[in-house]
Every structure is written in structure tokens, then in C-alpha cells.
Design an enzyme around this catalytic site. Structure first.
Site, PDB file in Angstrom:
ATOM      1  N   LYS A   1       0.851  -1.201   0.000  1.00 59.41           N
ATOM      2  CA  LYS A   1       0.000   0.000   0.000  1.00 59.41           C
ATOM      3  C   LYS A   1       0.879   1.240   0.000  1.00 59.41           C
ATOM      4  O   LYS A   1       1.889   1.285   0.723  1.00 59.41           O
ATOM      5  CB  LYS A   1      -0.910  -0.024   1.237  1.00 59.41           C
ATOM      6  CG  LYS A   1      -1.957   1.068   1.278  1.00 59.41           C
ATOM      7  CD  LYS A   1      -2.854   0.901   2.507  1.00 59.41           C
ATOM      8  CE  LYS A   1      -3.967   1.942   2.560  1.00 59.41           C
ATOM      9  NZ  LYS A   1      -4.834   1.765   3.756  1.00 59.41           N
TER      10      LYS A   1
ATOM     11  N   SER B   1      -9.708   1.842   2.647  1.00 58.65           N
ATOM     12  CA  SER B   1      -8.828   2.582   1.772  1.00 58.65           C
ATOM     13  C   SER B   1      -7.800   1.704   1.057  1.00 58.65           C
ATOM     14  O   SER B   1      -7.263   2.129   0.031  1.00 58.65           O
ATOM     15  CB  SER B   1      -8.106   3.656   2.575  1.00 58.65           C
ATOM     16  OG  SER B   1      -7.275   3.080   3.553  1.00 58.65           O
TER      17      SER B   1
ATOM     18  N   SER C   1      -9.941  -0.508   6.869  1.00 56.60           N
ATOM     19  CA  SER C   1      -9.342  -0.391   5.535  1.00 56.60           C
ATOM     20  C   SER C   1      -8.612  -1.619   5.009  1.00 56.60           C
ATOM     21  O   SER C   1      -8.237  -1.637   3.844  1.00 56.60           O
ATOM     22  CB  SER C   1      -8.387   0.792   5.493  1.00 56.60           C
ATOM     23  OG  SER C   1      -9.129   1.950   5.273  1.00 56.60           O
TER      24      SER C   1
HETATM   25  N1  GLN Z   1     -13.118   4.193   5.931  1.00 59.81           N
HETATM   26  C1  GLN Z   1     -12.592   4.619   7.190  1.00 59.81           C
HETATM   27  C2  GLN Z   1     -12.191   6.063   7.105  1.00 59.81           C
HETATM   28  O1  GLN Z   1     -12.397   6.658   6.090  1.00 59.81           O
HETATM   29  C3  GLN Z   1     -11.443   3.764   7.580  1.00 59.81           C
HETATM   30  C4  GLN Z   1     -10.216   4.081   6.840  1.00 59.81           C
HETATM   31  C5  GLN Z   1      -9.056   3.262   7.253  1.00 59.81           C
HETATM   32  O2  GLN Z   1      -9.195   2.226   7.915  1.00 59.81           O
HETATM   33  N2  GLN Z   1      -7.878   3.740   6.899  1.00 59.81           N
HETATM   34  O3  GLN Z   1     -11.674   6.621   8.033  1.00 59.81           O
END
Ligand code: GLN
Length: 488
Positions: A79, A154, A178
Site C-alpha cells: 500500500k 482505503s 481499511s
Molecule cells: N473508511 C474509514 C475512514 O475513512 C477507515 C479508513 C481506514 O481504515 N484507513 O476513516
């Protein structure tokens, strides 16, 4: 069988036996990426030339020597918020569009010492803020099961790359879901370790008290295998835990769930849960029972407060973590500015996308004098209560089983105009981060439209072995992992 179709562990065995070389692996993945990447768009940066060099260096150093480290010769995707020395790490942001880290994250150092192959850096929502990769400054990735749907986020690029066989396995990061949510949307396995299990050194911070790096893989064996390669105490991360790393592969030996008590929280099966998802998860619970588990209804009463609590704490931490991007030390610097303040303002205006700006403003607000106690202080108190809910539940049961997401993957644009709708898609994953406990997402079926559905298992702190054992038993007794997307 084609190299790209093998799981990480299968490939490792072939590599160790000398049946396949690093150069052949790199060539096979180069071809596969060439076939599907223009449709899936999983990568921000492909390390095309450097990976060829890595493979030949490995081949040279291996001459006459067959002992291998676990990740030696293994082609992984990382990532793009995890620092890789000499390879751009953008966080999918214009702010870090030209940032080439002068150092490796600890997880990368460990992989490098084992001789892994870096295929490239995968797409994400900018600074890991989002649930669909639609917030990436470089455009979204697509779901290999249906190119009109989001891959989740994400870590959507990592999950899509694994599902599309564009890497043997990947690393993601999970702040509120995410790793698990994109794994569920793409029909692969995602593991968020206990907070402190894996070093965060070199993971570009979003919300430091929640962030955790973990594996996204083709099956449960690979999750155990890759977790073992990256876990462990790190003096460079003050929140990393000094707890010995067990042999996670051993956890896969038992194929039944006898003596395991498994809790089903009523709060996770409430209104808004898609009927296909509910049906698949309920059937999975029956299967866990058939495997010898004892199923018990439990309560996690503060579940309804998790999303609100998360969006106060995560934005507060983000506003503080992202204050460093001011155009002075690294990353983007705006041109033609009048003075220092103008430099800060223009840089941040140009460098950040709308979702990141929204969160910086929210976070700054909840931390500001006069509102701190009302919002940030309260959210911290509720976080403690959420953690206590889990503590109480884990007195009664060894594992908790829930859906990963309320719906299967949604189409592009379906939620991007309405941040609140997007935030609600994390409702089942977020409390796990607030409590700091580990959880795994694995395939448990398909919707009528043919999209993957995920099952979440949540465990006690540092009991990843129990998660892996149960996930493996379930995976082996079902056929879901056999079905592969046809990319068109
Ligand atoms: N979707 C969640 C957010 O936007 C989690 C994102 C994540 O785990 N990095 O904060």
C-alpha cells in the site's frame, strides 16, 4: 499451473524446492499485470525495472545455497502509505506526489531482509481516508469482480491486486476497516492485527492510536504466513508491543472448532443489513457450529456509538498528524507565494483533496478550546466504554462473528457525494480499531449479483492464532476461495 494463480505459500514451497526462480516469478507477474492492470488500476507505481534487478541479485546471491527465508523471492504489492526507500510513496495525495522516502518502514525492512520482491505500490484513498479509493488523487481502482464497482478502501488497490492475481499477496493498513472492508469487497482475506502487534514505523500516520498494518491475501494460510513475516516488537515504534511472535502457521493445524465459544452480537444484525449479506453470514455461523463451535448470543451495546466516536478521534489525530505537510520539510511546495503564511496556506490548499480537508477541519474543531471537552474528551470516554464491551464479551466467548460490511461492493459515485453514507459503510469494522483487538475478514459467499461477501471474526488482544485457526477451519470446509473473478 500458471505462477500468478498460486497462493503465496504454494509459491514459497515451489521456490524453496527450486522449481521456480525469482526471475521466472517476476516475468510471470509482469505478464499478468500487463494483461489486467489497465482495467483494474490497482497500482500507483509499478517497480518494473527495480524488481527485475532485485530478482537477478537474489539469483546471484542464491547460487549454491538453498536455504530460504519465508518471503524470499515472493512478489508482493505494498500500500502506498508504507515507506519504501528509493521508491515513491505518495499516500495517493498530490501533497506527497514527489516524495521518495530515504528510509524503509520496519515491515519493509523485514521483508527486504528476507529477500522479497517489491512489485509496486498500490492505490488507496488519499492518506487512507475513505472506503472506496475514490478519494485517490490518481483516480480510483476497480473491483475485479465487477469493474463498475469500487474495490473498497482505503486499501482498495492492495485488495484488487490480490483478487486480480497481480501479486502473490499485499500489505494494507487498517484504521477503521481499511484492510477488512476491501478484502470483503474483493473476495480475499484481510487481517487487522492487534494494535501494537506490527510496527507502525514508516507507515504514514493517519490516526496513530488506530492505524495498524496487516496482510491482504488469497487465503487464510497466506495471512498466517505473511503476518509471521512482519509481526514483532520494534524499538522504533513506542506503541509496538514487546510480546513474542508465535508460529502462526501452527495455528492452522487444528481443523475443528471444539471448545471454542463464538459470540454473535445482536447489534450487528440490525436494520440496514443487506439480505444477501445477512443470509451468507448466518449460513457461515451454522457452519462454524457444525465444525464444533458453541454459538452464543452476546451484546456489544455501544456499537451504535462507534462511528461517531471514531470520526471524532480519527479526525482529531489526523488534523495533528497532517500538520507537518506545510511545504517546508518535504513533499509539495506551492509556487509564487508572498510570505510564510501564504506558503503554508497555498501548499495545503493545492496539496490536499476535499476529504482530507474536511477531516482536518473536523479534527481541528473537536480539538479546539471550548469544544475539546464536549467532543474529544467525550469520544475518548465512549471509546473506553466500547473497549469494555469487548472485554466483557471476551469473558463469555473466545471469538465474535459478524458481517464485515452492511452491503457488498457498491458502484462508483453511489456514496461519494454523501460523506455520511460513506462513513456508515464502516459500521461493523470501526469498533474493532477503537478497542485495539484483532479481526480477520474472509469470503463467505456471493450476492445475487455475483459480488463477494465477507465474514468477520474478532478475537482477544494478541490472539491472532485463534482467529486464524477458526478462519482456516471455516475456509477448508467451504468452497468460496475456489471461485475467481473473470476480469472484463
Ligand atoms: N473508511 C474509514 C475512514 O475513512 C477507515 C479508513 C481506514 O481504515 N484507513 O476513516
Amino acid at each position: 499451473m500458471s505462477i500468478h494463480k498460486l497462493t503465496l505459500y504454494e509459491l514459497h514451497k515451489k521456490f524453496t524446492a527450486g522449481e521456480v526462480t525469482a526471475t521466472e516469478i517476476v516475468r510471470a507477474y509482469g505478464l499478468r499485470i500487463g494483461q489486467v492492470e489497465s482495467k483494474v488500476k490497482a497500482y500507483i507505481t509499478q517497480a518494473k525495472d527495480s524488481v527485475v534487478a532485485q530478482a537477478s541479485a537474489l539469483a546471484a546471491s542464491l547460487k549454491g545455497w538453498r536455504k530460504t527465508a519465508p518471503m524470499m523471492g515472493m512478489p508482493l504489492a505494498i500500500k502506498d502509505n508504507i515507506c519504501t526507500e528509493g521508491v515513491a510513496t505518495t499516500c495517493a495525495s498530490r501533497m506527497l506526489g514527489n516524495f521518495v522516502p530515504p528510509y524503509d518502514a520496519t515491515v519493509i525492512r523485514k521483508l527486504r531482509e528476507q529477500g522479497y520482491l517489491l512489485l509496486g505500490k498500490t492505490n488507496l484513498d488519499e492518506f487512507a481516508m475513505g472506503s472506496s479509493t475514490e478519494n485517490s488523487a490518481f483516480g480510483p481502482s476497480r473491483n475485479p469482480w465487477n469493474l463498475h464497482c469500487v474495490p473498497g478502501g482505503s486499501s482498495g488497490g492492495s485488495a484488487a491486486a490480490v483478487a486480480a492475481d497481480e501479486c502473490a499477496a499485499a500489505l494494507g493498513s487498517d484504521t477503521g476497516g481499511s484492510i477488512r472492508q476491501p478484502a470483503a469487497f474483493c473476495g480475499v482475506v484481510g487481517l487487522k492485527p492487534t494494535y501494537g502487534r506490527v510496527s507502525r514505523y514508516g507507515l504514514i500516520a493517519f490516526a496513530s492510536s488506530l492505524d495498524q498494518i496487516g496482510p491482504i491475501t488469497k487465503d487464510v494460510t497466506d495471512a498466517a504466513f505473511l503476518l509471521g513475516a512482519i509481526a514483532g516488537h520494534d524499538p522504533l515504534d513506542s506503541t509496538s508491543a514487546d510480546v513474542p511472535v508465535p508460529d502462526y502457521m501452527k495455528a492452522l493445524k487444528k481443523k475443528d472448532l471444539k471448545k471454542l465459544k463464538i459470540g454473535v452480537p445482536a447489534e450487528f444484525f440490525a436494520e440496514g443489513l443487506d439480505p444477501d449479506v445477512e443470509q451468507a453470514v448466518r449460513a457461515a455461523i451454522e457452519e462454524l457450529k457444525a465444525l464444533g463451535g458453541t454459538i452464543k448470543e452476546i451484546q456489544l451495546p455501544r456499537t451504535d456509538a462507534a462511528v461517531a466516536t471514531y470520526y471524532v478521534i480519527a479526525t482529531a489525530e489526523a488534523s495533528s498528524n497532517l500538520a507537518r505537510y506545510d511545504g517546508v520539510k518535504f513533499g509539495l511546495r506551492a509556487k509564487e507565494t508572498k510570505d510564510l503564511l501564504d506558503l503554508y496556506m497555498k501548499t495545503r490548499q493545492e496539496g490536499f483533496g476535499p476529504e482530507v480537508k474536511r477531516r482536518i477541519m473536523l479534527g481541528t474543531y473537536v480539538l479546539s478550546a471550548g469544544y475539546y471537552d464536549a467532543y474529544y474528551g467525550k469520544a475518548q470516554a465512549v471509546r473506553t466504554l466500547i473497549r469494555q464491551d469487548f472485554d466483557a464479551a471476551f469473558h463469555e466467548v473466545d471469538l465474535i462473528v459478524t458481517p464485515v460490511t452492511p452491503t457488498p461492493a457498491f458502484t462508483f459515485g453511489a456514496k461519494s457525494e454523501d460523506p455520511l453514507q460513506m462513513y456508515l459503510s464502516d459500521i461493523f469494522t470501526i469498533s474493532v480499531n477503537l478497542a485495539g483487538v484483532p479481526a480477520i475478514s474472509l469470503p463467505c459467499g456471493f450476492s445475487q449479483a455475483g459480488l463477494p461477501i465477507g465474514l468477520q471474526l474478532i478475537g482477544r488482544p494478541f490472539e491472532e492464532e485463534t482467529l486464524l485457526r477458526a478462519a482456516y477451519a471455516y475456509e477448508q470446509s467451504t468452497q468460496w476461495r475456489m471461485k475467481k473473478p473473470v476480469i472484463r
